[in-house]
Design an enzyme around this catalytic site. Structure first.
Site, PDB file in Angstrom:
ATOM      1  N   HIS A   1       2.372   8.988   0.522  1.00 58.37           N
ATOM      2  CA  HIS A   1       1.150   8.878  -0.289  1.00 58.37           C
ATOM      3  C   HIS A   1       1.301   9.743  -1.523  1.00 58.37           C
ATOM      4  O   HIS A   1       1.744  10.896  -1.439  1.00 58.37           O
ATOM      5  CB  HIS A   1      -0.072   9.362   0.501  1.00 58.37           C
ATOM      6  CG  HIS A   1      -0.343   8.582   1.741  1.00 58.37           C
ATOM      7  ND1 HIS A   1      -1.174   7.482   1.757  1.00 58.37           N
ATOM      8  CD2 HIS A   1       0.118   8.721   3.008  1.00 58.37           C
ATOM      9  CE1 HIS A   1      -1.230   6.985   2.989  1.00 58.37           C
ATOM     10  NE2 HIS A   1      -0.449   7.722   3.771  1.00 58.37           N
TER      11      HIS A   1
ATOM     12  N   THR B   1      -5.698   6.734   7.806  1.00 61.38           N
ATOM     13  CA  THR B   1      -6.273   6.870   6.463  1.00 61.38           C
ATOM     14  C   THR B   1      -6.299   5.533   5.723  1.00 61.38           C
ATOM     15  O   THR B   1      -6.512   5.504   4.516  1.00 61.38           O
ATOM     16  CB  THR B   1      -5.499   7.909   5.633  1.00 61.38           C
ATOM     17  OG1 THR B   1      -4.164   7.436   5.413  1.00 61.38           O
ATOM     18  CG2 THR B   1      -5.461   9.261   6.333  1.00 61.38           C
TER      19      THR B   1
ATOM     20  N   HIS C   1       3.978  10.873   5.888  1.00 62.86           N
ATOM     21  CA  HIS C   1       3.370  10.760   7.215  1.00 62.86           C
ATOM     22  C   HIS C   1       4.378  10.158   8.179  1.00 62.86           C
ATOM     23  O   HIS C   1       4.867   9.051   7.949  1.00 62.86           O
ATOM     24  CB  HIS C   1       2.129   9.852   7.158  1.00 62.86           C
ATOM     25  CG  HIS C   1       0.977  10.502   6.474  1.00 62.86           C
ATOM     26  ND1 HIS C   1      -0.060   9.786   5.917  1.00 62.86           N
ATOM     27  CD2 HIS C   1       0.699  11.813   6.269  1.00 62.86           C
ATOM     28  CE1 HIS C   1      -0.936  10.651   5.396  1.00 62.86           C
ATOM     29  NE2 HIS C   1      -0.493  11.877   5.597  1.00 62.86           N
TER      30      HIS C   1
ATOM     31  N   HIS D   1       0.818  -1.214   0.000  1.00 69.59           N
ATOM     32  CA  HIS D   1       0.000   0.000   0.000  1.00 69.59           C
ATOM     33  C   HIS D   1       0.855   1.268   0.000  1.00 69.59           C
ATOM     34  O   HIS D   1       0.379   2.338  -0.354  1.00 69.59           O
ATOM     35  CB  HIS D   1      -0.917   0.026   1.223  1.00 69.59           C
ATOM     36  CG  HIS D   1      -1.803  -1.170   1.342  1.00 69.59           C
ATOM     37  ND1 HIS D   1      -2.771  -1.475   0.408  1.00 69.59           N
ATOM     38  CD2 HIS D   1      -1.858  -2.164   2.262  1.00 69.59           C
ATOM     39  CE1 HIS D   1      -3.393  -2.589   0.759  1.00 69.59           C
ATOM     40  NE2 HIS D   1      -2.851  -3.035   1.881  1.00 69.59           N
TER      41      HIS D   1
HETATM   42  C1  SG4 Z   1       0.365   2.940   5.782  1.00 73.36           C
HETATM   43  O1  SG4 Z   1      -0.187   1.834   5.094  1.00 73.36           O
HETATM   44  C2  SG4 Z   1       1.390   2.454   6.814  1.00 73.36           C
HETATM   45  O2  SG4 Z   1       2.352   1.657   6.263  1.00 73.36           O
HETATM   46  C3  SG4 Z   1       0.700   1.776   7.980  1.00 73.36           C
HETATM   47  O3  SG4 Z   1       1.653   1.332   8.940  1.00 73.36           O
HETATM   48  C4  SG4 Z   1      -0.194   2.819   8.604  1.00 73.36           C
HETATM   49  O4  SG4 Z   1      -0.838   2.287   9.759  1.00 73.36           O
HETATM   50  C5  SG4 Z   1      -1.241   3.268   7.599  1.00 73.36           C
HETATM   51  O5  SG4 Z   1      -0.622   3.760   6.419  1.00 73.36           O
HETATM   52  C6  SG4 Z   1      -2.118   4.383   8.144  1.00 73.36           C
HETATM   53  O6  SG4 Z   1      -1.321   5.477   8.540  1.00 73.36           O
HETATM   54  O7  SG4 Z   1      -0.671   7.773   8.737  1.00 73.36           O
HETATM   55  N1  SG4 Z   1      -1.843   7.096   6.609  1.00 73.36           N
HETATM   56  S1  SG4 Z   1      -1.736   6.939   8.194  1.00 73.36           S
HETATM   57  O8  SG4 Z   1      -3.041   7.200   8.754  1.00 73.36           O
HETATM   58  O9  SG4 Z   1       0.591   3.331  11.168  1.00 73.36           O
HETATM   59  C7  SG4 Z   1      -0.337   2.584  10.983  1.00 73.36           C
HETATM   60  C8  SG4 Z   1       1.734   0.011   9.198  1.00 73.36           C
HETATM   61  O10 SG4 Z   1       1.207  -0.817   8.519  1.00 73.36           O
HETATM   62  C9  SG4 Z   1      -1.042   1.935  12.114  1.00 73.36           C
HETATM   63  C10 SG4 Z   1       2.538  -0.329  10.392  1.00 73.36           C
HETATM   64 ZN    ZN Z   2      -0.277   7.789   5.722  1.00 75.00          ZN
END
Ligand code: SG4
Ligand code: ZN
Length: 254
Positions: A100, A200, A117, A68
């Protein structure tokens, strides 16, 4: 039954099918930040001082691709940077930064090509504990502007050589490398927007104090092309804008 514990698979092209709070919550992220609506916190009710970054200059991080996004995480056991101040109560430990494209947040309706982020967890909590409380996580968002010219490749200079190793999600993690995370912050006085929102990505838990930096930093067109070439299951990896509802966005006084 192991499959019950697996997170449902999700893609950016089918966001209406995302599980969890994603299509049910009223405090979701990202949002369009309307600068004229942002409240300057003159009485320091929410923003009580400057943001304080401790230990961000020299951190051992390894790169990975989770299908992702591309992400740089701290090496377990290494000293982790600590964020405090601003709208935060207490300390938050740096976990990882990821990207992103296009940006997730918008400023007055305008999106940037890229947003980083920096994810932090309330110091002392496990991820499960943090995901269960409103103040569990703090995420700093920084926008990138595309710029051709001297110095525009400086911010990402240290991590770009790691990208060929994580173009697709089946590749292994990179070797760790020492990185100066402050390169991802503007040198100009910090001015930012802050509001309460969500992750997100699924499960979109509403546990994030968002700190979105006002001033973009730079990326060269060649560097940007490496992101868009990365396999994240589609051409982009941003979530659509979510309604602000009755939430207040505060603006720091730089
Ligand atoms: C990304 O997929 C990260 O790799 C995730 O981290 C993250 O989830 C997720 O985005 C959401 O983060 O700042 N965009 S965000 O809201 O940090 C977390 C992992 O998969 C829990 C560890
Ligand atoms: Zn993010």
């Amino acid at each position: 039954v192991p499959y019950l514990t697996l997170q449902a698979e999700w893609t950016y092209s089918h966001q209406s099918a995302w599980p969890g709070k994603c299509n049910a919550g009223v405090g979701q992220s990202p949002i369009n930040i309307m600068t004229q609506d942002a409240i300057v916190d003159k009485h320091h009710a929410h923003i009580r001082g400057p943001l304080v970054f401790r230990g961000y200059n020299d951190v051992s991080l390894y790169g990975s691709n989770n299908g992702h996004t591309v992400k740089w995480s701290g090496v377990a056991g290494g000293p982790a940077p600590i964020l405090s101040g601003g709208p935060l109560r207490g300390n938050y430990t740096f976990l990882q930064f990821h990207f992103h494209w296009l940006s997730e947040h918008a400023i007055d309706g305008m999106k940037y090509p890229l947003e980083v982020h920096m994810v932090h967890i309330k110091t002392g909590l496990s991820l499960d504990e943090a995901l269960a409380r409103a103040d569990g996580l703090a995420v700093i968002g920084v926008f990138f502007m595309m710029h051709r010219g001297y110095g525009s490749d400086r911010a990402l200079e240290e991590i770009i050589p790691m990208m060929p190793y994580i173009v697709d999600s089946s590749q292994n993690n990179t070797e760790p490398r020492r990185i100066d995370i402050t390169r991802l912050l503007s040198n100009e006085p910090q001015s930012y927007y802050t509001y309460h929102g969500s992750l997100t990505t699924p499960m979109c838990q509403e546990v994030v104090t968002w700190i979105v930096m006002d001033k973009p930093i730079f990326i060269s067109p060649e560097q940007y092309a490496l992101f868009t070439k990365t396999d994240v299951g589609g051409d982009y990896n941003y979530r659509s804008l979510q309604p602000r509802n009755n939430r207040v966005v505060y603006r720091s006084i730089a």
